[in-house]
Design an enzyme around this catalytic site. Structure first.
Site, PDB file in Angstrom:
ATOM      1  N   ARG A 170      11.653 -28.743 -22.646  1.00 34.50           N
ATOM      2  CA  ARG A 170      10.729 -28.407 -23.733  1.00 34.50           C
ATOM      3  C   ARG A 170      11.258 -27.324 -24.665  1.00 34.50           C
ATOM      4  O   ARG A 170      11.039 -27.383 -25.876  1.00 34.50           O
ATOM      5  CB  ARG A 170       9.402 -27.950 -23.129  1.00 34.50           C
ATOM      6  CG  ARG A 170       8.643 -29.071 -22.472  1.00 34.50           C
ATOM      7  CD  ARG A 170       7.420 -28.576 -21.735  1.00 34.50           C
ATOM      8  NE  ARG A 170       6.647 -29.706 -21.226  1.00 34.50           N
ATOM      9  CZ  ARG A 170       5.573 -29.573 -20.463  1.00 34.50           C
ATOM     10  NH1 ARG A 170       5.135 -28.375 -20.135  1.00 34.50           N
ATOM     11  NH2 ARG A 170       4.918 -30.638 -20.040  1.00 34.50           N
TER      12      ARG A 170
ATOM     13  N   GLN B 116       6.144 -20.435 -22.874  1.00 30.82           N
ATOM     14  CA  GLN B 116       6.554 -21.779 -23.284  1.00 30.82           C
ATOM     15  C   GLN B 116       5.731 -22.267 -24.481  1.00 30.82           C
ATOM     16  O   GLN B 116       4.507 -22.261 -24.441  1.00 30.82           O
ATOM     17  CB  GLN B 116       6.371 -22.764 -22.136  1.00 30.82           C
ATOM     18  CG  GLN B 116       6.826 -24.182 -22.495  1.00 30.82           C
ATOM     19  CD  GLN B 116       6.851 -25.094 -21.284  1.00 30.82           C
ATOM     20  OE1 GLN B 116       5.823 -25.598 -20.865  1.00 30.82           O
ATOM     21  NE2 GLN B 116       8.028 -25.285 -20.713  1.00 30.82           N
TER      22      GLN B 116
END
Length: 598
Positions: free
Chosen positions: A309, A234
């Site tokens: 995100r 991420q």
């Protein structure tokens, strides 16, 4: 063995952030003799850096919130690559873990009628994050630390574990060194829980601090455990991009949750151009509707700035590549024109001070410059959903080091509830495992002697390369070839670079003695960094699609067939192998929650 300092426990926990502390608390409460190892000082953990809150469907703000909605949000955010049972247990148990923390003394912000206040965060349908201003992780660590220390387990600070030890196929302990003296230490244990966090220091721009060198993933891999979906890394959309000395430091999602919006260099609120089909029905079409949502959530849809995100990070990269970025290569995060100064200082005190002190920016008057930063790895050690047991007997894993819960993309706030839920489960299961063993597994002295010689090798070479040069080259190669968007050509360049670094590591030299020697520490960390970097690249080459945190420009769409498999990395001999293995199948009653999704 007499020449090595040796400690013996039923359960050894490696890593003292939220997951490690919660695991140690549970194992000690079960009557196990517990040792807790910190690479740094107790209380200095990444959990402290988690600012926005802990996700739990308490229903304090929206009574209609419940574990099924949280489960659905988590699975959709992870693009359905999640282990469904982990996601279900997480959503079901998170409220009890938060209330338990409150019972141990955590002081959450309150509603006017005295209940735990919850805030909005990206990807969560309802305001769900219990918080303490923007210092939630700090309060969690303080609470867990006080509660845990009172239980009396042993704490070993500034100690790095370099290898796990085995008796046959079973875990028997770990060995490592004291960072201050450089002296070796052996821990004998019936069960070991990994809670070492992530891999951020494999990248040049990261929100992670020096401890995050992939130790747990590498320890597990070399002990024979499976790793899954390591390609799913991420990149948090909002890290600081300026000044360079602090580039990558996290800017909490709470800024957007409290009303902050993203603008490009032309002043456009650009996120409306990047709403994917999966989230279109839940996302506002216009700025007017998005702004009304902050005061009337029942009759309006969420702002696009609160998309998961991975979506926001890719949108920022697209704006920068299109020449609409900020002066230092990011975009602008603006809350100054949206909320009054008193509101900003009260709701976001850490962000106010962070920008004031590090960048000389007053966020009550000016926008912040932000851009993606390597933040978290969703992949990790393959574990059983109920027990957190890895695929090696006696080994358990909880928190970021474990894979499965978050699929290909983690929602903000789910990491803190993850470590509470699965830290507890790992501690409970490890203590039970240790009780059932009739005797402690053996530790072979010859194996410890061999590992000690390996660790000393960088200090004993008369010539060789600086470990810092290899670390810097690795970070550059990962950033350039294995970043937020990837292609097969770039990934293969990255793999070639890793093979070269492995050769260079065999000749690395650390100058000086064993006593507090950061160069030697870096040389030893490279073993972990190169292992996890190779696993990320090999996984990324295998997953020929784009999903969550893994984006392939040459395979830009999600492939339904890849949505049904984990990419599994394991050690066979001296070789790293990769395989596709089916995900556990979700029961039909839970599948029904996703009917109508595109």
């Amino acid at each position: 063995m007499d020449r090595f300092e040796t400690h013996e426990h039923d359960v050894l926990v490696i890593g003292a952030g939220g997951a490690g502390l919660r695991a140690a608390i549970e194992a000690a409460a079960e009557g196990a003799r517990v040792g807790l190892i910190c690479k740094s000082l107790l209380g200095k953990a990444h959990t402290v850096m988690a600012e926005g809150g802990v996700a739990a469907a308490l229903g304090n703000i929206y009574p209609e919130d419940n574990w099924r909605v949280h489960f659905r949000d988590t699975m959709r955010g992870g693009k359905m690559l999640n282990n469904w049972r982990m996601a279900m247990l997480h959503a079901q148990e998170a409220p009890d873990r938060v209330k338990e923390l409150e019972g141990w003394g955590a002081l959450f912000d309150r509603t006017k009628d005295g209940r735990i206040l919850q805030r909005d965060f990206a990807g969560h349908r309802y305001a769900r994050l219990a918080h303490v201003g923007d210092r939630t992780g700090l309060e969690m660590i303080r609470t867990l630390q006080q509660h845990g220390v009172a239980l009396g387990f042993d704490v070993f600070m500034e100690c790095t574990v370099t290898r796990l030890l085995k008796d046959g196929d079973r875990i028997s302990g770990a060995c490592g060194y004291w960072r201050e003296s450089g002296r070796f230490v052996v821990f004998r244990a019936k069960a070991v829980i990994l809670a070492t966090g992530g891999i951020g220091k494999a990248y040049k721009v990261t929100s992670n601090s020096w401890e995050y060198t992939g130790d747990g993933q590498a320890l597990a891999y070399h002990a024979g455990a499976d790793l899954i979906d390591m390609e799913c890394v991420q990149f948090h959309p909002t890290g600081m991009v300026w000044p360079l000395s602090v580039r990558g430091i996290l800017v909490t999602e709470a800024v957007r949750g409290e009303g902050g919006i993203l603008r490009n260099s032309a002043g456009e609120r650009f996120m409306f151009r990047y709403v994917p089909e999966l989230f279109r029905a839940d996302t506002a079409d216009t700025e007017a509707e998005a702004d009304r949502w902050y005061t009337d959530k029942k009759n309006n849809r969420r702002p696009p700035e609160l998309l998961p995100r991975d979506e926001v990070a890719r949108a920022i990269v697209a704006e920068v590549k299109a020449g609409r970025g900020s002066p230092h290569g990011g975009v602008f995060l603006d809350i100054a024109t949206r909320r009054d100064p008193e509101f900003i200082r009260r709701k976001l005190p850490s962000m106010y001070h962070q920008f004031k002190e590090l960048a000389d920016v007053d966020i009550t008057k000016q926008p912040m410059e932000v851009g993606p930063t390597c933040h978290y790895i969703m992949g990790g050690v393959r574990v059983d959903a109920d027990t957190a047991a890895a695929t090696v007997p006696g080994l358990f894993a909880a928190g970021e080091v474990a894979g499965g819960l978050h699929g290909s993309n983690r929602l903000g706030g789910n990491s803190l509830s993850d470590l509470l839920v699965f830290g507890r489960r790992a501690g409970l299961a490890a203590a039970g495992y240790a009780k059932r063993l009739p005797r402690a597994p053996a530790v072979a002295e010859g194996e410890v002697e061999r590992l000690a010689r390996e660790m000393l090798a960088p200090l004993e070479r008369s010539t060789g390369e600086s470990p810092y040069a290899i670390q810097e080259a690795l970070q550059e190669a990962m950033e350039a070839n294995v970043g937020i968007v990837r292609t097969e050509d770039e990934l293969r360049k990255g793999l070639e670079a890793i093979e070269e670094f492995k050769q260079r590591l065999r000749q690395v030299k650390a100058v000086g003695t064993r006593q507090y020697n950061p160069g030697w520490h870096t040389a030893l960390d490279l073993w972990s960094l190169l292992t996890v970097s190779e696993a990320i690249i090999r996984g990324a080459l295998e997953r020929k699609e784009s999903r969550g945190g893994h984006t392939r420009l040459d395979y830009p769409k999600a492939d339904p067939q890849f949505g049904k498999v984990n990419v599994v990395v394991r050690k066979e001999g001296d070789r790293m192998t990769v395989a596709r293995e089916p995900l556990p199948e979700m029961p039909r009653e839970l599948q029904a929650l996703f009917e109508g999704d595109k």
